[in-house]
Design a protein around this motif. Structure first.
Motif, short mmCIF file in Angstrom:
data_model
loop_
_atom_site.label_atom_id
_atom_site.label_comp_id
_atom_site.label_asym_id
_atom_site.label_seq_id
_atom_site.Cartn_x
_atom_site.Cartn_y
_atom_site.Cartn_z
N GLY A 267 0.75 -1.18 0.07
CA GLY A 267 0.06 -0.11 0.08
C GLY A 267 0.76 1.19 -0.13
O GLY A 267 0.37 2.17 -0.18
N ALA A 268 2.26 1.20 -0.13
CA ALA A 268 2.92 2.70 0.25
C ALA A 268 2.88 3.19 -1.13
O ALA A 268 2.76 4.42 -0.96
CB ALA A 268 4.38 1.91 0.56
N TYR A 269 2.90 2.50 -2.20
CA TYR A 269 2.83 3.27 -3.44
C TYR A 269 2.55 2.38 -4.58
O TYR A 269 2.66 0.79 -4.43
CB TYR A 269 4.04 3.90 -3.88
CG TYR A 269 5.33 3.20 -4.10
CD1 TYR A 269 5.82 2.41 -5.10
CD2 TYR A 269 6.12 2.78 -2.89
CE1 TYR A 269 6.69 1.60 -5.30
CE2 TYR A 269 7.52 2.22 -2.82
CZ TYR A 269 7.52 1.28 -4.13
OH TYR A 269 8.83 0.61 -4.18
N SER A 270 1.85 2.70 -5.62
CA SER A 270 1.71 1.94 -6.74
C SER A 270 2.61 1.89 -7.89
O SER A 270 3.22 2.99 -8.46
CB SER A 270 0.37 2.45 -7.66
OG SER A 270 -0.66 2.07 -6.50
N VAL A 271 3.33 0.49 -8.35
CA VAL A 271 4.21 0.39 -9.13
C VAL A 271 4.03 -0.72 -10.07
O VAL A 271 3.63 -1.81 -9.39
CB VAL A 271 5.57 0.51 -8.54
CG1 VAL A 271 5.74 -0.62 -7.79
CG2 VAL A 271 6.76 0.14 -9.62
N TYR A 272 4.00 -0.42 -11.28
CA TYR A 272 3.57 -1.75 -12.31
C TYR A 272 3.86 -3.15 -11.82
O TYR A 272 5.30 -3.22 -11.56
CB TYR A 272 3.93 -1.47 -13.57
CG TYR A 272 2.84 -2.04 -14.79
CD1 TYR A 272 1.76 -1.40 -15.12
CD2 TYR A 272 3.42 -3.42 -15.21
CE1 TYR A 272 0.91 -2.05 -15.84
CE2 TYR A 272 2.19 -4.12 -16.10
CZ TYR A 272 1.45 -3.34 -16.49
OH TYR A 272 0.52 -4.00 -17.40
N CYS A 273 3.23 -3.84 -11.61
CA CYS A 273 3.51 -5.18 -11.24
C CYS A 273 2.57 -6.34 -11.86
O CYS A 273 1.52 -6.24 -11.67
CB CYS A 273 3.21 -5.29 -9.74
SG CYS A 273 3.55 -6.93 -8.73
N ASN A 274 3.14 -7.33 -12.51
CA ASN A 274 2.55 -8.36 -13.30
C ASN A 274 2.39 -9.34 -12.15
O ASN A 274 1.14 -9.89 -12.59
CB ASN A 274 3.61 -8.91 -14.23
CG ASN A 274 3.56 -8.08 -15.78
OD1 ASN A 274 2.77 -7.67 -16.11
ND2 ASN A 274 4.85 -7.62 -15.94
N ASP A 275 3.27 -9.93 -11.27
CA ASP A 275 2.66 -10.83 -10.56
C ASP A 275 1.60 -10.73 -9.87
O ASP A 275 0.88 -11.73 -9.64
CB ASP A 275 3.97 -10.97 -9.53
CG ASP A 275 5.10 -11.76 -10.00
OD1 ASP A 275 5.19 -12.12 -11.29
OD2 ASP A 275 6.31 -11.68 -9.44
N GLY A 276 1.18 -9.35 -9.67
CA GLY A 276 -0.07 -9.12 -8.98
C GLY A 276 -1.40 -9.63 -9.43
O GLY A 276 -2.07 -10.08 -9.02
N PHE A 277 -1.24 -9.76 -11.01
CA PHE A 277 -2.40 -10.15 -11.69
C PHE A 277 -2.39 -11.67 -11.92
O PHE A 277 -3.52 -12.22 -11.97
CB PHE A 277 -2.59 -9.19 -12.86
CG PHE A 277 -3.27 -7.99 -12.61
CD1 PHE A 277 -4.46 -7.53 -12.76
CD2 PHE A 277 -2.17 -7.02 -12.30
CE1 PHE A 277 -4.97 -6.34 -12.57
CE2 PHE A 277 -2.70 -5.64 -12.13
CZ PHE A 277 -4.02 -5.31 -12.41
N THR A 278 -1.22 -12.28 -11.76
CA THR A 278 -1.40 -13.63 -11.78
C THR A 278 -1.65 -14.27 -10.47
O THR A 278 -2.65 -15.16 -10.56
CB THR A 278 0.19 -14.13 -12.08
OG1 THR A 278 0.72 -13.82 -13.29
CG2 THR A 278 0.17 -15.87 -12.41
N LEU A 279 -1.27 -13.65 -9.34
CA LEU A 279 -1.95 -14.11 -8.06
C LEU A 279 -3.54 -13.62 -8.07
O LEU A 279 -4.23 -14.51 -7.43
CB LEU A 279 -1.31 -13.15 -6.92
CG LEU A 279 -0.07 -13.48 -6.05
CD1 LEU A 279 0.22 -12.44 -5.20
CD2 LEU A 279 -0.55 -14.88 -5.75
N ALA A 280 -3.89 -12.67 -9.04
CA ALA A 280 -5.34 -12.36 -8.75
C ALA A 280 -5.98 -13.44 -9.51
O ALA A 280 -7.34 -13.87 -9.13
CB ALA A 280 -5.71 -10.99 -9.40
N GLN A 281 -5.56 -13.98 -10.62
CA GLN A 281 -5.86 -14.91 -11.39
C GLN A 281 -6.19 -16.16 -10.51
O GLN A 281 -7.25 -16.87 -10.39
CB GLN A 281 -5.19 -15.64 -12.56
CG GLN A 281 -5.48 -16.81 -13.19
CD GLN A 281 -4.30 -17.51 -14.21
OE1 GLN A 281 -3.91 -16.26 -14.66
NE2 GLN A 281 -4.30 -18.40 -14.55
N LEU A 282 -5.08 -16.56 -9.47
CA LEU A 282 -5.12 -17.84 -8.72
C LEU A 282 -6.34 -17.58 -7.65
O LEU A 282 -7.17 -18.47 -7.16
CB LEU A 282 -3.83 -17.72 -8.20
CG LEU A 282 -2.60 -18.16 -8.87
CD1 LEU A 282 -1.45 -18.32 -7.90
CD2 LEU A 282 -3.03 -19.58 -9.77
N VAL A 283 -6.24 -16.35 -7.22
CA VAL A 283 -7.66 -15.95 -6.32
C VAL A 283 -9.11 -16.41 -6.95
O VAL A 283 -9.66 -16.88 -6.13
CB VAL A 283 -7.37 -14.49 -5.78
CG1 VAL A 283 -8.95 -14.14 -5.16
CG2 VAL A 283 -6.16 -14.10 -4.91
#
Length: 699
Positions: free
Chosen positions: A184-200
């Motif tokens: 939550g400190a800042y937003s920086v483009y992150c691919n892994d976050g959306f692969t995790l979202a897929q797993l969720v």
């Protein structure tokens, strides 16, 4: 998708400091009013030309249907061969993230998921070496503020291979990683976050992700030509794919496949992508409140530059929720771009007007495609009597002025994707020196009365900003105008001042020698990985830098040296400049081979220690992939050079042959080769599943 692609994207748009802040940016010339069809054709042609695309397709959706669509291929320069364009299906790259976000928001609407609950509530097997991972929420995955390093996508960019290995291995790869920032400190483009979202999504629904998207997104939106990689490889639509090429090549490459479908692995026509965007505006897929939540300024929750609009302003999934020029006229425009190695996509939707435009290309740059889509929407709005203010953004009025002496204390080294040495003198001059880009001359900026440092043309500005986290950032501001595409503002943090880090001169020299002289080869990439084709460009870049690269004291690149074997990523830069970090570790095995371990699970070995390819007494040899699955690399010396090699391939395996310059001259993956002439001072690699046995015959 990756760092290399983003560097290409930013430099092409004059947003990298090395290129943008020393150049004069022309003002937009007045253009005659164009109808929708003409605007679409001209803007798409401009995007194709600026980006060097082979082919481009476009579509605009309004009033429940496709209002205009088209496609065109690039005309080669005189004397250059034509590259056949192919069909109308393209990889949409990271625009796939909007499909993933939509799937998550549907679950939130149904009460099956809370965006502000920790990811571990829905995915208890998710663990990391850093205890802060327990604070990562589902929302943070979608707004890029999770604090994850960025991309653990080894063996995720493939040719003609629908393997989900990169997705299947993500949790294991993350388990050994740390976070680069507090969640939550800042937003920086992150691919892994959306692969995790897929797993969720899969965990909450107990359904395969692809099946879920078909039933809850593709079918309700009426998408007829939207696919996943395995569907293209096994179905009849493969012949409808837009062809892709290596830079300067004329032989089509195999299908560009991404094994992280929730991050970037969906394929579609421009018409289908525009229809998907239209379905979002018409509550076909989500309620209005959910789309409104996706459009909220999520980027503003953490560290973010305060001055001026930028091409990035993250929402949930969206790259920008304040997209120029619509934001100047009070029109909400949501934008997402996507770049794979070979495909590029742009989607822009106007929720309040029920419009969506998509531009897809083989080759090119996604942001040009986004700008072309914007021009289509501007023309469509004009036909409805709605005008969009496209006036360029200019720097505020100011004059050269005396500089406060204390600003000289901000001289030092600033790091992100690139590392800069910033020298500020009492006379009010700021000099930028580019440590890892020796081909770029120094840039000089002058202090102005508004506290900025400006280039000699007074169109680009730098500021040194101390943020709430105590770090000092290099802020850049400029405006780029491109005929037929409009303008693009930039206002972002390009780098963070690297903390002073004192080490011994012996340790510094040790690392500089390692990083300057060590050419490494990938060892744990899948046989079909696009990495193997990219090696030639990597070798050429390393050769150009040899002996010329400079390093900040205590650092190699933006990595802080810990000891003789370890270096740690330290920048905390929001936006794009701070994406895809990793720690480094060097190890030597019992045979003395030097191995490079990246914390994102990429593994490489020093090429100086690889064996020489040799035939047995009967001109035969066998290469077997060992249980560790590592690739087998060989150097080709004078005894083997010129011989003709025949390779008997096992299943789930492939080979790549390189000449002395790193150019691929033969490949079973690219061209189904099983026979090749061995080049002098070349390299060959055999890769495949453990136990795969290559039988070699020399003539």
């Amino acid at each position: 998708m990756n760092t290399k692609q983003m560097r290409k994207k930013l430099s092409a748009l004059l947003l990298v400091l090395a290129l943008s802040l020393s150049l004069s940016v022309p003002a937009l010339a007045a253009e005659e009013t164009k109808d929708l069809k003409t605007a679409a054709q001209e803007a798409s042609a401009a995007a194709m030309t600026y980006g060097g695309a082979t082919q481009i397709s476009w579509a605009l959706w309004q009033n429940g249907e496709i209002a205009v669509s088209g496609s065109q291929a690039n005309t080669p320069a005189e004397g250059q061969p034509q590259q056949p364009a192919g069909g109308d299906i393209y990889g949409i790259g990271s625009v796939s993230k909007i499909y993933t976000t939509t799937a998550v928001m549907q679950l939130a609407e149904a009460g099956k998921l809370d965006l502000d609950q920790p990811v571990v509530k829905y995915l208890p097997e998710f663990k990391m070496a850093d205890p802060r991972y327990k604070d990562i929420t589902v929302r943070m995955l979608l707004n890029h503020s999770s604090g994850l390093m960025g991309s653990s996508m080894g063996s995720g960019l493939l040719f003609d291979d629908a393997s989900s290995f990169a997705t299947d291995q993500l949790l294991e790869r993350l388990a050994s990683q740390r976070l680069k920032a507090d969640p939550g400190a800042y937003s920086v483009y992150c691919n892994d976050g959306f692969t995790l979202a897929q797993l969720v999504v899969e965990a909450v629904t107990d359904t395969n992700f692809q099946d879920r998207l078909h039933s809850h997104i593709f079918d309700p939106a009426g998408l007829k030509k939207t696919y996943f990689p395995d569907e293209l490889l096994t179905g009849g639509a493969k012949s409808d794919i837009a062809r892709i090429y290596q830079a300067g090549g004329t032989r089509p490459l195999p299908l560009d496949c991404l094994g992280v479908v929730g991050t970037g692995g969906i394929y579609a026509t421009a018409e289908d992508l525009a229809a998907f965007g239209g379905a979002l505006t018409k509550e076909t897929l989500l309620k209005k409140d959910s789309l409104k939540a996706m459009a909220a300024p999520e980027y503003a929750k953490g560290i973010w530059p305060e001055r001026g609009p930028d091409a990035l302003s993250f929402g949930l999934g969206w790259d920008s929720v304040d997209w120029f020029p619509f934001s100047q006229s009070g029109i909400s425009a949501l934008v997402k771009g996507g770049d794979t190695q070979y495909y590029h996509a742009g989607l822009v939707i106007l929720p309040e007007h029920g419009m969506a435009a998509a531009v897809l290309s083989s080759g090119g740059v996604s942001t040009y495609n986004e700008m072309a889509a914007s021009q289509m929407l501007i023309a469509a709005l004009r036909e409805k009597g709605v005008n969009v203010d496209e006036s360029p953004i200019v720097l505020p009025e100011a004059k050269p002025a005396a500089m406060p002496k204390e600003l000289t204390e901000l001289s030092g080294y600033y790091g992100s994707l690139y590392v800069y040495k910033v020298d500020i003198t009492e006379s009010g001059k700021l000099t930028m020196h580019y440590l890892n880009m020796p081909q770029v001359p120094d840039s000089v900026f002058t202090y102005y009365s508004d506290g900025s440092f400006r280039d000699e043309n007074n169109v680009s500005a730098l500021r040194l900003v101390k943020e709430d986290n105590g770090q000092t950032y290099l802020h850049q501001q400029a405006f780029t105008s491109l005929p037929s595409l409009g303008g693009l503002p930039s206002s972002n943090y390009a780098a963070m001042k690297l903390p002073e880090h004192t080490i011994s001169s012996e340790l510094q020299q040790h690392w500089e020698k390692l990083m300057s002289k060590t050419a490494v080869l990938p060892m744990n990439e899948r046989y079909s990985a696009q990495t193997y084709l990219s090696l030639g460009a990597i070798f050429a870049a390393e050769a150009a830098l040899e002996g010329k690269a400079e390093f900040a004291p205590g650092y190699v690149g933006a990595l802080q040296i810990v000891d003789k074997d370890h270096a740690r990523y330290v920048p905390q830069v929001p936006g794009n400049a701070g994406r895809d970090g990793y720690d480094l570790e060097f190890r030597r095995d019992e045979q003395g081979n030097l191995w490079l371990h990246q914390s994102n699970s990429m593994l490489s070995m020093d090429m100086s220690t690889i064996p020489t390819l040799a035939a047995g007494e009967d001109n035969r040899a066998v290469c077997t992939i060992q249980p560790d699955g590592y690739a087998c690399w060989y150097h080709i010396d004078g005894t083997a050079a010129g011989k003709k090699l025949t390779v008997q391939l096992p299943e789930n395996a492939g080979f790549w042959l390189y000449d002395s310059k790193g150019t691929v001259t033969a490949s079973s993956v690219l061209w189904n080769d099983s026979f090749a002439e061995l080049p002098e001072d070349g390299l060959i690699v055999f890769a495949g599943d453990p136990g795969a046995e290559f039988r070699l015959t020399f003539q």
